[in-house]
Design a protein around this motif. Sequence first.
Motif: not given
Lengths: 138, 119
Positions: A112, B89, B56, A39, A21, A49-50, A109, B53-54, A24, A45-46, B85, A42-43
């Motif tokens: 993205l 995603t 996953d 965008l 966490a 996270s993975e 990941a 914010d996200i 992120r 940080v996703t 967003a 968001t992409r």
Amino acid sequence: MKFDKAKRAASLDLATDRDVARARTVVGRIMKEQDAKVLMQTRFVTAVSEIARNAVRHGGGGTMEVYLLPGGRIGVECRDEGPGIADVEAALTDGFSTINSMGRGLGGAKRLSELFIIETMPNEGTTIRMTSRLRGGR
Amino acid sequence: MKSAAIYPVEGVLLVSIQDDITDTDILDLQDELSTKISEMDAEGVVIDISALDIVDTFVGRVLAQLTAIARLLDAETFVVGMRPAVAMTLVELGMYLPENRTALNLTHALSKMRDTASE
């Protein structure tokens, strides 16, 4: 691809899901400070996270370094000393999972991020480097 | 500090998820929510993710599971407040959340739920 000459913006330990966490939050904050597009933030940080979760769950924990790269880019290097990934191609395929997680994480990941590189050796660990632009395009 | 809270509102359970939620917190939430739906005989669940914010693959999977569990307990689930967003995603990740009904906000979710109930 190495980030040797890039400016390091953060360095994090990844031991628990609290650290995932935090990874992120930190990467999100750095991108925001760099005025990244929502965008792109968001992409990426996703994606962060993975790979952070993978390092904690599969790699027995690790470290993450965040770099500001030339050309309006951000880079992340995530390193663990876990068992390594036996079949990288399979691990990047949607639906592949070794411990009944959902199996879209690593492939997601990769999708993205702009550049995505995995180095892995059995019983030595896994290093993932990935980058994103801060604004526009991929 | 708890990263999620469950409030009863008009026979519906409103779940608000905070941005710093961990995987463990969200699994705890799944347990707690399942118990509350049954105890309160809730007709619906509204999960507010506007603070996130996200989303996953892990959180996406838990949202899908929460919806499936609620359905088995005869409650309908809406996910509200998804940021544009985040939606873009999730689609890129191939996570379309087909089981989740979505609404822009709590008011819309409640009115959609009433519409369904009166049909």
